[in-house]
Motif scaffolding. Structure first.
Motif, PDB file in Angstrom:
ATOM      1  N   ASN A 115       2.915   7.010  -6.629  1.00  0.00           N
ATOM      2  CA  ASN A 115       2.364   8.220  -7.016  1.00  0.00           C
ATOM      3  C   ASN A 115       3.330   9.513  -6.914  1.00  0.00           C
ATOM      4  O   ASN A 115       3.255  10.307  -7.792  1.00  0.00           O
ATOM      5  N   ALA A 132       0.983  -1.196   0.028  1.00  0.00           N
ATOM      6  CA  ALA A 132       0.006  -0.016   0.227  1.00  0.00           C
ATOM      7  C   ALA A 132       0.789   1.207  -0.022  1.00  0.00           C
ATOM      8  O   ALA A 132       0.650   2.194  -0.844  1.00  0.00           O
ATOM      9  N   GLY A 167       2.965   1.254  -3.301  1.00  0.00           N
ATOM     10  CA  GLY A 167       2.455   1.120  -4.585  1.00  0.00           C
ATOM     11  C   GLY A 167       2.984  -0.141  -5.698  1.00  0.00           C
ATOM     12  O   GLY A 167       3.006   0.088  -6.686  1.00  0.00           O
ATOM     13  N   ASP A 223      -4.366  11.719   0.517  1.00  0.00           N
ATOM     14  CA  ASP A 223      -5.026  10.672  -0.125  1.00  0.00           C
ATOM     15  C   ASP A 223      -4.923   9.449   0.233  1.00  0.00           C
ATOM     16  O   ASP A 223      -3.793   8.763   0.314  1.00  0.00           O
ATOM     17  N   GLU A 227      -5.269   6.562  -0.723  1.00  0.00           N
ATOM     18  CA  GLU A 227      -4.877   5.511  -1.745  1.00  0.00           C
ATOM     19  C   GLU A 227      -3.460   5.935  -2.039  1.00  0.00           C
ATOM     20  O   GLU A 227      -2.757   5.158  -2.844  1.00  0.00           O
ATOM     21  N   ASN A 269       0.831   6.561  -2.759  1.00  0.00           N
ATOM     22  CA  ASN A 269       1.819   5.688  -2.550  1.00  0.00           C
ATOM     23  C   ASN A 269       2.840   6.209  -3.087  1.00  0.00           C
ATOM     24  O   ASN A 269       2.866   7.332  -3.853  1.00  0.00           O
ATOM     25  N   PRO A 273      -2.437   9.095  -9.707  1.00  0.00           N
ATOM     26  CA  PRO A 273      -3.817   8.694  -9.427  1.00  0.00           C
ATOM     27  C   PRO A 273      -4.877   9.381 -10.206  1.00  0.00           C
ATOM     28  O   PRO A 273      -4.488  10.773 -10.403  1.00  0.00           O
TER      29      PRO A 273
END
Lengths: 544, 507
Positions: free
Chosen positions: B401, A286, A289, B394, B396, B398, A346
């Motif tokens: 990113n 997590a 990534g 965020d 989500e 990581n 994202p």
């Protein structure tokens, strides 16, 4: 920044010397400061004091290159007779802890001794916070008699010959006369008793954190066995520091022997058994990534010096920086390779927004640039002598502690720096038409702010040579451009000509001044041409 | 006069400006006389001569002359002796003085005294014995004027005419404050070309139209001719108003953040240590929190925010939160109340996180502005610098990113080639250093500091360990690169000439 130089010959024993060597070392989390044909100089980041020696670096390199992966094991031999250190209760509020060990089978030469002293000094400045937090002593075992006592004594009751001195000094004399004493005397401030290590014969070994004894505290090429102590107030840091030193000496060929240290509680040191921490593969994936599997972790973690088995990581006892799982996860990323990550963004929608103050400020500067004015950008700090020139009152002064330059106070307005810039540009082509937008500081008497300081965004306009009419034209233009009305009321203002200076009001709010500078003040600043100025609080005038 | 020459002159006449026409009759004279005879001022005559040079009528020769003259202090010293002489005179009448006494007796400022001492020591005129200053110069030494004194008396003088020993004295004096000024003056002369010799002295009258005036337009008829301009001629410089070049670059940075969907954070420059350090998990004994690194404000103690947040930050430092071991020391509230001027824009990020509500997530913020460090000023350091920073909150988010955002940001800044390596910051883990390729220098340059905030930061501020990506480029370094500025001080010198002339930020 601590650096270590490593010969390329040593590096070549682990990895091939390719042209991108420096880049590859950087990818291990050890930035390269410089490189030449013979050696590489690495920069040791503050989180890795265990890399502050050549041995420490090679340990990382050997694991990373696959030559010696996994947690490095060191044998610790049981204490022999009298391998004991007793910490006296008199040290309780002075220097309550010490961690000690003995290393034998050493072969020193001058360069090895230098390496050890370098490591000791680098640990003092980094982990030891310039000896404030901890200090390290290394002593030739053959010169001292075990067991050792660590106790506090009155400075006048301490007498020994410190390193690099030709005679005995008392505790106080050391602080006054010895170079190390003078450098670190602050650390002994307010102490009525100083810590000393004393051997079984009553000989003083050292007075930490200042200096060792010349007789019992000096390593020579003949030294084969050493006694090591780290003293300070944080037991955890002391243990880690001791571990860093004994493992470095072991990598030089030494054999580690433990000691029994009694600080009210008896403990056998050093303890090189690994710390254990849980690692969740889901958390790894997590945070990074990635889509790693259990087998990947088994391969990656040994590369960065850990042992790993079934969700549990064994952490080297000399790592000081592993506080949380994320610290291990970063090492997983390093093992995986920062150069191997995919770059992804994202698809999340967020709404961009400029702050209202920024918007108004850029409109003001656009308008003023349109009039041919040049923006300046000055320091937020001002000089003491400038407060005198500007006749600032005490309540306008906000001083900073120990500024290293002549700039020592926060600026109360932009008029002052603008005058400085005009005076510095005497030799540049006239006219000077300048403006600045920036923060000004005043004391917050109502205590609404957390800091007790009120900050406002201000605008200053200064023209030279110039006259009142020109500046009022600019003010007219600016207010018209923002559809504002204003009114001037004559005012007396320090440094400006009476009858040619006014407060600016919009909607009955006072928001600034316009005026012609008094020759008296201009002379103070060494300005030779007439100056007219406006200063406005942007928040007040433009309601931003 | 043959036909060919005739047409050359005619062609010439068509291009002569009124200034040139006034000067030509007097061209056989030197410049001072031309000024007197033509009734023009020197500047206009020089301009006319430049125009005529462009037309091949004469060649200007401009000689630069360096003149050495007395500066403010020089004038004073010439009258009242150089400080080292004054010290010598003092010692002559009163030898073996302690340093302090010697300074007082000679009436020199501390700086003057230091310099004098250096000068006299280097000449072995004095020595320091047991903290007392003693005269070691001989009688002859004392009578003789030093090279420096001799030079002061000889001024003003042309640099090229200096004798070697004068040059030596000049070098010594130049290092001292405002004793010497060096002025450059230029002396202009000219010589006529072949063409010039033919034309010089003649009265040339033409009926070409000079300016288009409303009358010319009203009375226009065919057949009239305009004087031809020398369109190559230099024109006087004009300067426009504009933003400071550093702020132009900052605007560009702001635009990039906005294009990437970030919201601007603003806040005060003075903050409590709590937001600048404690909330960012920087231990209270960390060296960065000492006075010699950070500007603390004197005599002011700040207030701490909401009790709940303070409690969580304290816990984070003392025993750790979310599985962390913490720093294991006793966290002190009073230390956190110390007010400082922010050392990084991250002090805004910590405040923003503390205010954030869960329903606002995911969110992206940026800040841009001045930060401060207690540093001395030299070519690569300053006590003020510009920093910018963005954060992405965020659940989500990581590392992959973070690198994605960074490479996108870097492209927008004009750097297509970027690489990453591990780094360290007290409040991020993992931490990243972003390096961009400088094609000019053929080297990688460290530009981005980045990382994901540690749970010890996010848990106290956000209430739970939500990943927060953070990064920022060092702005001053980028500007120095773009403008090829080698000295940081130039960014904030506010030299108006430089501000007028430096190209616009063009990215």
């Amino acid at each position: 920044m601590a650096t270590v130089k490593i010969s390329k010959k040593l590096i070549a024993q682990c990895v091939k010397l390719t042209p991108d060597l420096a880049e590859r070392i950087s990818l291990m989390g050890i930035p390269v400061e410089s490189e030449n044909a013979e050696e590489i100089e690495i920069e040791v980041l503050p989180n890795r004091p265990d890399v502050l020696s050549i041995q420490g670096f090679l340990r990382v390199l050997k694991a990373y290159s696959g030559k010696e992966p996994g947690l490095k094991k060191y044998k610790v031999n049981a204490p022999e007779k009298n391998y004991k250190v007793k910490v006296d209760s008199s040290l309780k509020d002075i220097r309550p802890y010490t961690c000690c060990a003995i290393v034998k089978n050493l072969k020193f030469d001058d360069s090895k001794i230098k390496e050890i002293i370098d490591l000791q000094e680098k640990l003092h400045t980094t982990l030891g916070r310039n000896r404030k937090k901890l200090a390290i002593g290394i002593y030739p075992l053959e010169k001292i008699t075990l067991p050792i006592r660590f106790e506090a004594r009155k400075p006048q009751d301490i007498k020994f010959r410190p390193l690099e001195m030709d005679r005995d000094l008392t505790g106080l004399e050391i602080l006054q006369k010895h170079p190390a004493g003078r450098t670190y005397s602050d650390l002994m401030k307010n102490l009525d008793r100083y810590p000393v290590f004393v051997d079984a014969m009553g000989k003083i070994l050292s007075m930490p954190p200042i200096i060792n004894s010349h007789e019992t505290g000096k390593i020579t090429p003949e030294t084969r066995e050493v006694f090591i102590e780290c003293s300070g107030s944080n037991l955890e840091s002391l243990k880690k520091t001791l571990n860093i030193i004994v493992t470095t000496l072991a990598d030089m060929g030494g054999k580690i022997f433990s000691m029994e240290v009694d600080y009210g509680k008896k403990e056998i040191m050093p303890d090189l058994s690994p710390d254990k921490m849980k690692l969740s593969i889901d958390n790894v994936n997590a945070l990074l990534g990635l889509k790693l599997k259990e087998g990947d972790l088994q391969k990656l973690l040994p590369k960065v010096g850990y042992d790993y088995s079934k969700g549990k990581v064994s952490i080297p006892a000399w790592r000081t920086d592993i506080l949380h799982e994320v610290d291990i996860i970063e090492d997983v990323a390093i093992a995986y390779g920062y150069d191997k990550f995919e770059y992804t963004i994202p698809k999340v929608a967020t709404i961009a927004e400029e702050s209202p103050m920024t918007k108004i400020q850029s409109k003001i500067s656009q308008a003023l640039a349109g009039l041919g004015l040049l923006e300046i950008s000055t320091y937020h700090l001002i000089k003491e002598e400038e407060c005198v020139k500007a006749k600032l009152k005490d309540e306008q002064k906000i001083e900073l502690e120990n500024s290293k330059t002549e700039y020592k106070l926060l600026r109360p307005n932009l008029t002052l720096p603008a005058l400085r810039i005009l005076s510095e540009n005497k030799d540049n082509e006239y006219p000077h038409k300048i403006f600045e937008i920036g923060t000004v500081f005043s004391l917050d008497r109502n205590q609404n702010s957390e800091t007790g300081i009120r900050e406002m965004e201000s605008l200053v306009i200064a023209c030279s040579p110039s006259n009142f009419t020109e500046l009022k034209q600019i003010l007219d233009y600016l207010t018209r451009a923002f559809a504002l009305n204003y009114e001037l009321r004559e005012v007396k203002k320090e440094g400006f000509i009476e009858g040619r200076t006014g407060s600016i009001f919009t909607d009955k709010r006072e928001c600034g001044f316009i005026g012609e500078a008094h020759p008296d003040m201009l002379k103070q600043w060494g300005i030779k041409m007439p100056v007219c100025m406006i200063e406005i609080s942007i928040g007040e005038m433009f309601k931003a | 006069m043959d036909h060919k020459e005739d047409s050359v002159l005619e062609e010439l006449a068509e291009r002569l400006s009124p200034l040139e026409q006034k000067v030509i009759p007097h061209l056989k004279l030197d410049i001072d006389k031309i000024v007197a005879k033509s009734g023009l001022d020197t500047t206009s005559v020089l301009r006319a001569l430049r125009f005529l040079e462009n037309k091949g009528i004469l060649r200007l020769n401009i000689k630069k002359v360096k003149i050495i003259d007395l500066g403010i202090n020089g004038i004073y010293y010439k009258k009242n002796h150089l400080p080292e002489r004054r010290l010598l005179l003092t010692l002559e009448s009163n030898n073996y003085l302690p340093l302090q006494k010697a300074q007082e007796a000679s009436g020199l400022s501390e700086n003057e005294f230091k310099v004098s001492l250096g000068v006299l020591k280097s000449k072995a005129f004095v020595s320091l014995i047991n903290g007392k200053l003693s005269l070691t110069a001989t009688k002859e030494d004392l009578v003789k004027k030093s090279l420096e004194e001799q030079l002061l008396e000889a001024l003003p003088i042309e640099y090229d005419k200096l004798a070697p020993e004068q040059l030596f004295a000049l070098d010594n004096l130049k290092k001292r404050k405002e004793i010497i000024v060096i002025e450059e003056r230029s002396e202009t002369g000219f010589e006529l070309t072949e063409l010039g010799k033919k034309i010089a002295g003649k009265e040339i009258k033409t009926d070409y139209i000079e300016e288009v005036t409303p009358e010319v337009i009203r009375d226009w008829s065919r057949g009239k001719k305009f004087r031809k301009y020398d369109i190559q001629a230099q024109v006087p410089r004009v300067y426009g108003g504009r933003k400071h070049f550093v702020n132009q670059a900052i605007d560009h940075g702001r635009k990039i953040w906005l294009e990437m969907g970030f919201k601007e954070m603003t806040g005060t420059k003075a903050v409590t240590s709590f937001w600048n350090f404690d909330a960012l998990f920087t231990a209270q004994d960390h060296p960065v929190r000492e006075m010699h690194d950070t500007f603390f404000v004197k005599n002011i103690k700040g207030k701490l925010p909401d009790k709940e947040i303070v409690k969580r930050v304290k816990e984070s430092h003392e025993q750790g939160v979310g599985g962390s071991k913490g720093w294991g020391y006793l966290w002190n509230e009073e230390t956190a109340k110390r007010v400082l001027i922010r050392t990084h824009t991250t002090a805004l990020s910590s405040q923003t996180l503390a205010k954030l509500k869960k329903k606002d997530l995911p969110a992206k913020y940026f800040a841009i502005g001045k930060c401060f460090r207690n540093e001395t000023v030299d070519w690569k350091h300053g006590f003020e610098f510009n920093q910018t920073e963005g954060i992405v909150i965020d659940p989500e988010a990581n590392l992959s990113n973070l690198l994605g955002y960074l490479s996108e940001f870097s492209k927008k800044m004009g750097f297509d080639k970027i690489r990453f390596q591990p780094s360290f910051f007290p409040y991020t883990e993992p931490s990243v250093e972003g390096l961009v390729w400088n094609e000019g220098k053929k080297e990688w340059i460290e530009v981005f500091a980045a990382g994901i905030f540690r749970p010890e930061v996010t848990i106290p501020l956000l209430g739970e360990p939500i990943p927060v990506l953070a990064w920022g480029p060092g702005f001053d370094r980028l500007m120095m690169m773009a403008y090829e500025i080698k000295d940081l001080r130039e960014l904030y010198s506010n030299d108006l000439k430089k501000l007028r002339d430096i190209p616009l930020w063009n990215k």
